[in-house]
Structure formats: structure tokens, C-alpha cells
Write an enzyme that holds these catalytic residues in place. Structure first.
Site, short mmCIF file in Angstrom:
data_model
loop_
_atom_site.label_atom_id
_atom_site.label_comp_id
_atom_site.label_asym_id
_atom_site.label_seq_id
_atom_site.Cartn_x
_atom_site.Cartn_y
_atom_site.Cartn_z
N ASP A 94 -11.04 -143.65 -49.56
CA ASP A 94 -9.72 -143.58 -50.17
C ASP A 94 -9.40 -144.99 -50.65
O ASP A 94 -9.90 -145.97 -50.12
CB ASP A 94 -8.69 -143.07 -49.16
CG ASP A 94 -7.35 -142.81 -49.87
OD1 ASP A 94 -7.37 -142.64 -51.10
OD2 ASP A 94 -6.31 -142.79 -49.19
N SER A 95 -8.53 -145.06 -51.63
CA SER A 95 -8.33 -146.30 -52.36
C SER A 95 -7.30 -147.25 -51.76
O SER A 95 -7.19 -148.39 -52.17
CB SER A 95 -7.85 -145.96 -53.76
OG SER A 95 -6.63 -145.23 -53.66
N ASP A 148 -3.86 -145.19 -56.55
CA ASP A 148 -2.69 -144.44 -57.03
C ASP A 148 -1.47 -144.75 -56.19
O ASP A 148 -1.54 -145.46 -55.20
CB ASP A 148 -2.98 -142.93 -56.94
CG ASP A 148 -3.10 -142.45 -55.49
OD1 ASP A 148 -3.54 -143.24 -54.64
OD2 ASP A 148 -2.75 -141.30 -55.21
N GLN A 191 -1.00 -136.81 -59.70
CA GLN A 191 0.28 -136.92 -59.00
C GLN A 191 1.30 -136.04 -59.73
O GLN A 191 0.93 -135.01 -60.28
CB GLN A 191 0.73 -138.39 -58.93
CG GLN A 191 -0.13 -139.24 -57.98
CD GLN A 191 0.04 -138.82 -56.51
OE1 GLN A 191 0.99 -138.14 -56.13
NE2 GLN A 191 -0.93 -139.22 -55.68
N GLY A 218 -0.36 -136.34 -53.39
CA GLY A 218 1.09 -136.18 -53.33
C GLY A 218 1.56 -134.85 -52.77
O GLY A 218 2.72 -134.49 -52.91
N ASP A 268 -9.59 -133.35 -46.77
CA ASP A 268 -9.72 -134.31 -45.67
C ASP A 268 -8.40 -134.31 -44.95
O ASP A 268 -7.37 -133.95 -45.52
CB ASP A 268 -9.97 -135.73 -46.20
CG ASP A 268 -8.67 -136.38 -46.59
OD1 ASP A 268 -8.17 -136.07 -47.69
OD2 ASP A 268 -8.12 -137.16 -45.79
N CYS A 306 -16.93 -120.05 -29.27
CA CYS A 306 -17.22 -121.28 -30.00
C CYS A 306 -18.49 -121.90 -29.43
O CYS A 306 -18.68 -121.95 -28.22
CB CYS A 306 -16.05 -122.26 -29.86
SG CYS A 306 -16.38 -123.89 -30.56
N CYS A 308 -19.46 -125.09 -29.92
CA CYS A 308 -19.44 -126.55 -29.94
C CYS A 308 -19.80 -127.10 -28.56
O CYS A 308 -19.74 -126.38 -27.56
CB CYS A 308 -18.07 -127.08 -30.38
SG CYS A 308 -16.82 -127.16 -29.09
N CYS A 311 -16.98 -126.53 -25.91
CA CYS A 311 -16.79 -125.17 -25.42
C CYS A 311 -18.00 -124.65 -24.65
O CYS A 311 -17.86 -123.81 -23.77
CB CYS A 311 -16.46 -124.24 -26.58
SG CYS A 311 -14.79 -124.51 -27.21
N HIS A 337 -14.41 -130.70 -30.50
CA HIS A 337 -14.08 -129.29 -30.76
C HIS A 337 -13.34 -129.12 -32.08
O HIS A 337 -13.68 -128.24 -32.88
CB HIS A 337 -13.23 -128.69 -29.63
CG HIS A 337 -12.73 -127.32 -30.00
ND1 HIS A 337 -13.50 -126.18 -29.87
CD2 HIS A 337 -11.56 -126.92 -30.58
CE1 HIS A 337 -12.82 -125.14 -30.34
NE2 HIS A 337 -11.65 -125.56 -30.78
#
Length: 377
Positions: A94-95, A148, A191, A218, A268, A306, A308, A311, A337
Site C-alpha cells: 500500500d502506498s 492517494d 476514489q 474509500g 485485504d 476446520c 487449520c 482447530c 485460524h
RNA sequence: GGAUGGGUUCCCGAGUGGCUAAAGGGAGCAGACUGUAAAUCUGCCGGCUCCGCCUUCGCUGGUUCGAAUCCAGCCCCAUCCA
């Protein structure tokens, strides 16, 4: 060949949900995908090997934080971010644009860029499109984000317009400043606040700059969900189908399903990792605050089916105990998890698109999911 | 047996006549968290028929308009001396 290439494999004929692949200098990953956030060159509490085991194909890191500490030149010296943090799959950086938003009172925006007060030591810092690109080129991420301003919510039309236009001018400067085109792609960020006309304008202007991918920024900044979905839907389908679409900062299961439905490929969010460290785990039915007294003697895993690491080996009661006792292993187990949960969730969603049953998948998921949870099961 | 210090709401610990249901911390309980200033932050934390009332500061009695705070006796605890 372009550093970043999108390959559409299948599209839901009813909703427009897409299944595809994104090719990067550090491998190919399948979309839709969730990118774990590793702001400071680490996804908090988990090792790269563990991320791979979960199936993470790309992670996000942050220009602003790495610029302040340890400094992008040091990372360049280390051989780039991949080498520095021992992650050989794709990285998106990310910027620093989000920090323009989140650091509110510590920052001042001008046409040239943004003056920050470092949250670490209070020192004066400056970020501009050119500097953000220089940093990201030094980091060597596969995908660099244009610098941005994330328009806050609420914002009046005049402010949103002026800010969005500036973001476009900054995007153009980013494109010019980025010279590492062979192995890094720069994504533009749409945006426009909650105004459809401004979103239209932003899409039009950024698409004409021809980036290898586009992010919708945004959103998820405090607005009601229906409004977010409305703006998202209005925006996404205007983006070129041949390029990846990335909805920034979104990561609860319900939002992911809706995002995918509207044709988003990448997401993300700090939510799964942050919430994990605060004692909440995610399930198909909603959140479970595993730190609560209700689980004191609950010797079942977080989720029965699950697979993972957490779990497969530990109970809710044990996790609760670790949280109550302030043991760091609890943070790890919950994080493992939650990330595994979202990554698998996206994989399942992708599978449903591939098999032409996304609509059913979505309906079934929404029927069993309560966004605010508490006390289920 | 004697001396000294001390017994405060679950725990530690302030408080020495009204502004005290009683500082602060801990524990406990709950909530928030969406491009990470976050292993953070917020709220509750004696009881109730909850804008008022009841119970509480070792116990009992007393002084006072009024006591966790003053007095007397007693009971415990700690340390020291026999």
C-alpha cells in the site's frame, strides 16, 4: 511482458462474480483472493511458512511504515522486501494513502503531497506520489499502489470532488515516477467518496491512465453497509474486465461475498488478524469471542470441521485460557485460524464460481451467517 | 505474658468526623475493532422495586445532628521481647 497479468477463468453469468488468476513476478495466485496484511514486513504473529501452509498467495505490506522504520534503503540493501522478510510469493504494498486518512490530525495535505508527523517519534515526514513510488520500487513489491487520499466519511461533495481529482493527478504522477515496469505493476485507486458521479469521474480518469489493475478505495470507512454495497456495485462493473479489481480494506465474510458478487478479485483487511489478537475468532456463522466466559469449559475446536492447525489441535477452552492469561500463543492460534478461515473461504467461493453455483453458495452462506454474532451455538 | 504495628468493598491498597458506596491498581464481566499509531481501546464492577432506598470499612457498645474515620472493651494477624 507486463509485470502483472490477469486471466479470467470463469464468470458467474448471473452476478458477474469472477474466478481467475493473477500472474506476478513472484508467482501466480488464484482469485478471488484474500491478502493477509503484514504492515511492518510481517503478518503479526505468524511465520511465512505458516502463511504458505494456509494457502496465502500474496500478502500486503506498507510503504509508510517501512519508510519510517527500518527505511526503504535498508530493505533495498537487504535485497528487497521479499528477501528481507523471507517471503517468496507475491507482495502488494500500500502506498501510504490510507495513512493520509487514518493519521488524521498528524498530517497536512497539499498538491505536492502529504506532510506527516511520524506516529513513532513525532518527526516531520513527507510523502508524495514520487516518494511513494521511490519507496515501493526500493521495496520491490510486485504490486505497488498509487499514492492517494482515502476520502473520509462523511465528506461533502465539494471536498470529495477536489480530493478525488487530486488523487487522479497523483496517480498520473505515480505512473510517470514508476520506472520499475518490468517487475512491478502500479494499481490506480478509485476514489469519489459516496458520490456516484465522482466515482464515475474517478473511474473514467484512472482507466484512461491505463493501469495494470484498479483498486476501489474509500469504502468501509464508517459508512453503512448498504451504502457501501451500492457504491461498490456502481463502481466495479465500470472497470475493465481484463484487469484485476481490488477492494481495499474489506475483510469480513459477508463483505467478501458481496464484493466477489460484484466482480472484485482481491481483498485485504487487518480485521482477521487484529480481531484475533483481541480474542475474537471467525466462523461461518459469525464471530465468536473466544475470550468470553461462555467458552471456559468448551472443549470443542473453534470450528468442528476446520482443518487449520489451531482447530486440529486446540480447544476453545484452551484459547480462552491463553487469552485470559495473556499468553502470546493465544494470539498466534487465533490469527492462524482467522487467516486460514478467510483464505479457505475465498477458495470455496472460487470453487463455487468455477462450478457455476456461486449464487447458491452465497445464499447458503448468508442464511447461516450473523454479522454481529454473539451467543450462537 | 509484654511491646509495637495492623485489620477497608473478590484481592492488593488509599482514606483519619460530613464533599465516601468509599481513590488507585489487580482480578472478573462485557463491548468495539474492516488499504494496522492496535497483543489496542471503551464500559461495568455491594444490593435493590435503581433519579431513591438498603447494606458495607474485624466484633460489640459508646460519643456526635452526623463515624470507615473519635472513645472503650473484646477478637484476630504480623514482628519483636520474655
Amino acid at each position: 511482458m507486463a509485470a502483472i497479468r490477469y486471466e479470467l477463468e470463469k464468470q458467474c453469468s448471473i452476478t458477474g462474480a469472477r474466478a481467475g488468476k493473477i500472474h506476478t513476478p513472484h508467482g501466480t495466485f488464484e482469485t478471488p483472493i484474500f491478502m493477509p496484511v503484514g504492515t511492518q514486513a510481517t503478518v503479526k504473529t505468524v511465520a511465512p511458512e505458516e502463511l504458505k501452509t494456509m494457502g496465502a498467495g500474496i500478502i500486503l505490506s506498507n510503504t509508510y511504515h517501512l519508510f519510517l522504520r527500518p527505511g526503504h534503503n535498508l530493505i533495498k540493501e537487504a535485497g528487497g522486501l521479499h528477501s528481507f522478510m523471507n517471503w517468496d510469493r507475491a507482495i502488494l504494498t500500500d502506498s501510504g494513502g490510507f495513512q493520509v486518512f487514518s493519521l488524521g490530525p498528524l498530517r497536512k495535505i497539499s498538491e505536492e503531497g502529504v506532510a506527516f508527523r511520524s506516529h513513532i517519534d513525532g518527526s516531520k515526514q513527507f510523502l508524495s506520489p514520487e516518494i511513494a513510488m521511490e519507496i515501493q520500487m526500493a521495496l520491490g513489491s510486485d504490486i505497488a499502489m498509487a499514492f492517494d487520499e482515502c476520502v473520509p466519511y462523511p465528506a461533502d461533495h465539494q471536498y470529495a470532488k477536489q480530493s478525488t481529482e487530486r488523487t487522479t493527478r497523483w496517480a498520473e504522477r505515480c505512473k510517470i515516477a514508476n520506472t520499475r515496469t518490468a517487475d512491478q505493476g502500479v494499481f490506480g485507486i478509485i476514489q469519489g467518496g459516496m458520490y456516484k458521479d465522482l466515482r464515475d469521474m474517478s473511474v473514467r480518469d484512472l482507466v484512461s491512465l491505463d493501469f495494470p489493475g484498479y483498486a476501489v478505495g474509500g469504502l468501509s470507512v464508517g459508512e453503512p453497509k448498504p451504502l457501501m454495497y451500492e457504491i461498490l456495485e456502481h463502481t466495479v462493473h465500470q472497470l475493465p474486465a481484463s484487469k484485476p479489481r481490488y477492494l481495499m480494506g474489506v475483510g469480513t465474510p459477508d463483505c467478501l461475498v458481496e464484493g466477489v458478487m460484484h466482480g472484485v478479485d482481491m481483498f485485504d483487511c487487518v480485521f482477521p488478524t487484529r480481531v484475533a489478537r483481541n480474542g475474537t475468532v471467525m466462523t461461518r456463522q459469525g464471530r465468536l469471542v473466544v475470550r468470553n466466559a461462555a467458552y471456559e469449559r468448551d472443549f470443542r475446536p473453534i470450528e468442528e470441521n476446520c482443518d487449520c492447525y489451531t482447530c486440529r489441535n486446540y480447544t476453545r477452552a484452551y484459547l480462552r485460557h491463553l487469552f485470559k492469561a495473556d499468553e502470546i500463543f493465544g494470539l498466534r492460534l487465533a490469527t492462524i485460524h482467522n487467516l486460514h478461515f478467510l483464505i479457505s473461504f475465498m477458495r470455496d467461493m472460487r470453487q463455487s464460481i468455477m462450478e457455476n453455483r456461486f449464487v447458491t453458495f452465497r445464499e447458503e452462506f448468508l442464511a447461516g451467517y450473523s454479522p454481529k454474532d454473539k451467543g450462537f451455538m
